[in-house]
Motif scaffolding. Structure first.
Motif, short mmCIF file in Angstrom:
data_model
loop_
_atom_site.label_atom_id
_atom_site.label_comp_id
_atom_site.label_asym_id
_atom_site.label_seq_id
_atom_site.Cartn_x
_atom_site.Cartn_y
_atom_site.Cartn_z
N LEU A 5 0.84 -1.20 0.00
CA LEU A 5 0.00 0.00 0.00
C LEU A 5 0.87 1.25 0.00
CD1 LEU A 5 -2.71 -1.01 2.61
CD2 LEU A 5 -2.95 -0.95 0.15
N LEU A 6 2.06 1.11 -0.59
CA LEU A 6 2.99 2.23 -0.61
C LEU A 6 2.94 2.94 -1.96
CD1 LEU A 6 6.07 0.57 1.10
CD2 LEU A 6 4.53 2.25 2.09
N PRO A 7 3.25 4.22 -1.98
CA PRO A 7 3.30 4.92 -3.26
C PRO A 7 4.30 4.24 -4.18
CG PRO A 7 3.46 6.46 -1.43
CD PRO A 7 3.59 5.08 -0.85
N GLY A 8 4.03 4.23 -5.45
CA GLY A 8 4.96 3.61 -6.37
C GLY A 8 4.49 3.69 -7.79
N THR A 9 4.92 2.76 -8.60
CA THR A 9 4.56 2.73 -10.00
C THR A 9 3.45 1.72 -10.22
OG1 THR A 9 6.17 1.03 -10.48
CG2 THR A 9 6.92 3.30 -10.59
N ALA A 10 3.04 1.58 -11.48
CA ALA A 10 1.92 0.70 -11.79
C ALA A 10 2.18 -0.74 -11.40
CB ALA A 10 1.60 0.78 -13.28
N ILE A 11 3.45 -1.18 -11.40
CA ILE A 11 3.72 -2.57 -11.05
C ILE A 11 3.53 -2.82 -9.57
CG2 ILE A 11 5.34 -2.85 -12.96
CD1 ILE A 11 7.56 -2.86 -10.80
N ASP A 12 3.40 -1.75 -8.76
CA ASP A 12 3.16 -1.92 -7.33
C ASP A 12 1.70 -2.13 -7.02
OD1 ASP A 12 5.60 0.61 -6.82
OD2 ASP A 12 5.88 -1.54 -6.62
N ARG A 475 -0.14 10.36 -2.12
CA ARG A 475 0.77 11.07 -3.02
C ARG A 475 1.22 10.24 -4.20
NH1 ARG A 475 5.11 13.44 1.20
NH2 ARG A 475 5.36 11.23 1.62
N MET A 476 0.66 9.05 -4.34
CA MET A 476 1.12 8.12 -5.36
C MET A 476 0.85 8.63 -6.78
SD MET A 476 0.20 4.10 -5.83
CE MET A 476 -1.52 4.39 -6.19
N PRO A 500 11.26 12.16 -3.32
CA PRO A 500 12.03 13.01 -4.21
C PRO A 500 11.13 14.00 -4.91
CG PRO A 500 11.61 10.89 -5.25
CD PRO A 500 11.06 10.81 -3.86
N ALA A 501 11.73 15.02 -5.44
CA ALA A 501 10.93 16.02 -6.15
C ALA A 501 10.41 15.45 -7.45
CB ALA A 501 11.81 17.23 -6.44
N PRO A 502 9.08 15.63 -7.71
CA PRO A 502 8.55 15.18 -9.00
C PRO A 502 9.04 16.10 -10.11
CG PRO A 502 6.90 16.40 -7.81
CD PRO A 502 8.07 16.27 -6.88
N THR A 503 9.11 15.57 -11.29
CA THR A 503 9.49 16.38 -12.44
C THR A 503 8.48 16.22 -13.54
OG1 THR A 503 10.75 14.67 -13.55
CG2 THR A 503 11.92 15.96 -11.89
N ALA A 504 8.51 17.16 -14.47
CA ALA A 504 7.58 17.10 -15.59
C ALA A 504 7.86 15.90 -16.46
CB ALA A 504 7.68 18.38 -16.41
N GLU A 505 9.07 15.35 -16.40
CA GLU A 505 9.40 14.20 -17.22
C GLU A 505 8.87 12.90 -16.64
OE1 GLU A 505 11.26 17.51 -18.39
OE2 GLU A 505 11.67 16.61 -16.45
N GLY A 506 8.43 12.93 -15.37
CA GLY A 506 7.71 11.76 -14.89
C GLY A 506 8.38 10.92 -13.83
N THR A 507 9.27 11.46 -13.01
CA THR A 507 9.79 10.65 -11.93
C THR A 507 8.70 10.40 -10.92
OG1 THR A 507 10.53 12.66 -10.83
CG2 THR A 507 12.15 11.50 -12.17
N ALA A 508 8.70 9.21 -10.35
CA ALA A 508 7.64 8.83 -9.42
C ALA A 508 7.95 9.36 -8.05
CB ALA A 508 7.51 7.31 -9.37
N ALA A 509 6.97 9.96 -7.41
CA ALA A 509 7.12 10.47 -6.05
C ALA A 509 6.67 9.40 -5.08
CB ALA A 509 6.28 11.72 -5.86
N GLN A 510 7.53 9.03 -4.18
CA GLN A 510 7.22 7.98 -3.22
C GLN A 510 7.56 8.44 -1.83
OE1 GLN A 510 8.47 4.08 -3.96
NE2 GLN A 510 8.20 4.15 -6.15
N GLU A 511 6.91 7.78 -0.87
CA GLU A 511 7.23 8.06 0.52
C GLU A 511 8.51 7.34 0.89
OE1 GLU A 511 6.13 10.04 2.56
OE2 GLU A 511 6.98 9.38 4.44
#
Length: 511
Positions: A5-12, A475-476, A500-511
């Motif tokens: 149940l943690l923030p992450g990407t679609a594979i999570d 925040r996921m 980490p700081a999100p960027t317009a290029e698409g880095t994933a923000a996670q806790e």
């Protein structure tokens, strides 16, 4: 499959809890916003309310409201380009301000989007009743219309976003086409009534000059409600970081031009000197259409209204089900709500709850308050306070996000001045929801909203104590990337570190 149940990407996210990406393009995303704004419904009913203060200067008040709402649309675009997610407000505020604020934003959306759907079922029934009563010798019980609309909305959403989105494009195009032609026709037919004085506070019927003009802005701004809901399709659209902000701004701008032109056409076609009777008419636009096109005109306005209500119902259901799904998949609501249908990839459990629940609400409010008209007014007003708070929250989130996490992109005009304009334009509408004190039963609404707020705080407190990860996950950002092949994504070992700081290029923000 995993129970994380943690923030992450679609594979999570478990396979049976993922929306299908890349299903829709710019047109569907654009008409999600347009259908939610419901141009015909807003122009014919909501915008007319401002006449009691602005008189024949309604076009001026509409322009001022248009300018203010564009500031909010710009703020939403600044958030959506960086944080594309089905949870929209929940994700934006959770990432920018804090996860607990994010949960409460999601809680507010449940009231501001899901509850008013019941009112739309009711207004569809009364729209049919009014038209048939005036032009036919038979009637249809509003409950039957209620059932039919709920069934259609549920079916379209269950079939998936490609089907419901296509229906939105068709309905929205028909609605806008009918009224756009009528607006131009009315302006031409107005002849000598065409005047620029309706863009000044000296127009007939204005209450106290600029005071009346500015007071009417309170009622013109809410006509744009729903422009931001294109963002709920971020995880199901192609190139969401590019097309979502464009769709939000374009839909708002297009409807602003439409509303200004419509306000002008309505005033000059009715006659600025006779504006008092315009405000008191039950459906001034049906009268105007009948005057220039006869029965065909009244029928076309009726069809535009039916399209508008149906499209608005579907758009509201789309927004609320995606939000409920987003909260369910991270565990801040029951996980059952986060499931998606194996074939259509639609959040079918959330659809069942939203469509069925709003239908029950429509029946209850109509029964309690003495009819569908009173039930409509009550349910539509229930979410107004929270909708305004969400708009203000979006504006506040922009400087938080860009100062904290995107400092290299921060600009004073874009990320301070424009958000401040967006906040200020909604101060008047927010105050007007509680003062002057509205008549019964609308005076009950602030207390019901307060109860909903306190209930949400109680749920938040329980989650923070027992399932904190479900709050942190607000925040996921869902991305179709694999952390094993994409080093920009945070790994499991870093899950407890600061995001980490999100960027317009698409880095994933996670806790």
């Amino acid at each position: 499959m995993t129970e994380r149940l943690l923030p992450g990407t679609a594979i999570d996210i478990e396979k049976d809890m993922r929306l299908k990406s890349g299903q829709v393009g710019f047109g569907t995303v654009l008409f999600q916003s347009l259908a939610h704004i419901a141009p015909a419904l807003a122009l014919i009913f909501a915008l007319t309310v401002g006449v009691q203060y602005a008189g024949a200067a309604l076009p001026l008040s509409t322009i001022l409201g248009f300018i203010g709402i564009m500031a909010v649309a710009f703020c939403v675009g600044q958030l959506a380009r960086v944080l594309p997610a089905a949870g929209y407000y929940m994700t934006w505020t959770g990432q920018s301000i804090g996860p607990r604020y994010g949960f409460m934003s999601g809680w507010f959306v449940l009231m501001s989007e899901a509850i008013p759907m019941g009112g739309l079922y009711l207004i569809m029934g009364t729209t049919f009743g009014a038209f048939l009563g005036a032009y036919a010798s038979f009637s249809i019980n509003w409950v039957i219309i209620d059932v039919v609309l709920a069934a259609i909305v549920g079916f379209l959403l269950w079939r998936g976003i490609r089907v419901s989105g296509t229906a939105g494009v068709v309905l929205g195009s028909l609605e806008l086409s009918i009224l756009a032609v009528l607006i131009v026709w009315l302006i031409i037919k107005a002849g000598s009534n065409n005047t620029l004085t309706v863009f000044t506070p000296s127009a007939p019927g204005v209450s106290d000059g600029w005071v009346g003009v500015l007071r009417a802005v309170i009622y013109t701004v809410p006509t744009f409600a729903g422009f931001e809901t294109a963002a709920v399709l971020a995880e199901e659209s192609r190139e969401p970081r590019r097309i979502i902000p464009r769709a939000v701004v374009l839909a708002t701008f297009a409807c602003g031009v439409f509303f200004v032109a419509g306000a002008y056409a309505g005033v000059v076609a009715w006659g600025p000197a006779k504006i008092a009777s315009y405000a008191s008419s039950s459906n001034a636009w049906q009268v105007l259409a009948h005057n220039v096109w006869g029965f065909a005109g009244a029928l076309l306005v009726f069809l535009a209204l039916v399209n508008s209500i149906a499209g608005n119902s579907t758009a509201e259901a789309t927004a609320s089900t995606r939000l409920m799904y987003a909260m369910g998949r991270i565990g801040s609501l029951p996980r059952w709500l986060g499931a998606v249908h194996p074939r259509s990839k639609a959040p079918h459990h959330a659809i069942f709850v939203i469509v069925g629940g709003s239908f029950v609400i429509s029946l209850l409010t109509s029964w309690i308050f003495g009819g569908p008209e009173q039930g409509f007014a009550f349910t539509i007003s229930l979410g107004a306070i929270f909708a305004i708070l969400l708009y203000i929250s979006a504006c506040i989130s922009v400087p938080f996000l860009y100062l904290r996490q995107l400092r290299d992109e921060f600009r004073v005009l874009k990320h301070i001045v424009i958000p401040l304009i967006g906040v200020l334009v909604f101060i008047g509408p927010l105050i007007s929801t509680i003062y002057p004190v509205p008549p019964y039963p609308l005076r009950l609404i602030p207390y019901i909203d307060l109860a909903w707020l306190l209930l949400g705080l109680g749920v938040l407190a329980w989650l923070w104590r027992n399932r904190r990860e479900s709050v942190l996950a607000t925040r996921m950002i869902v991305l179709e990337s694999d952390p094993e092949t994409d080093p920009s994504l945070v790994t499991d070992e870093a899950a407890t570190s600061a995001p980490p700081a999100p960027t317009a290029e698409g880095t994933a923000a996670q806790e």
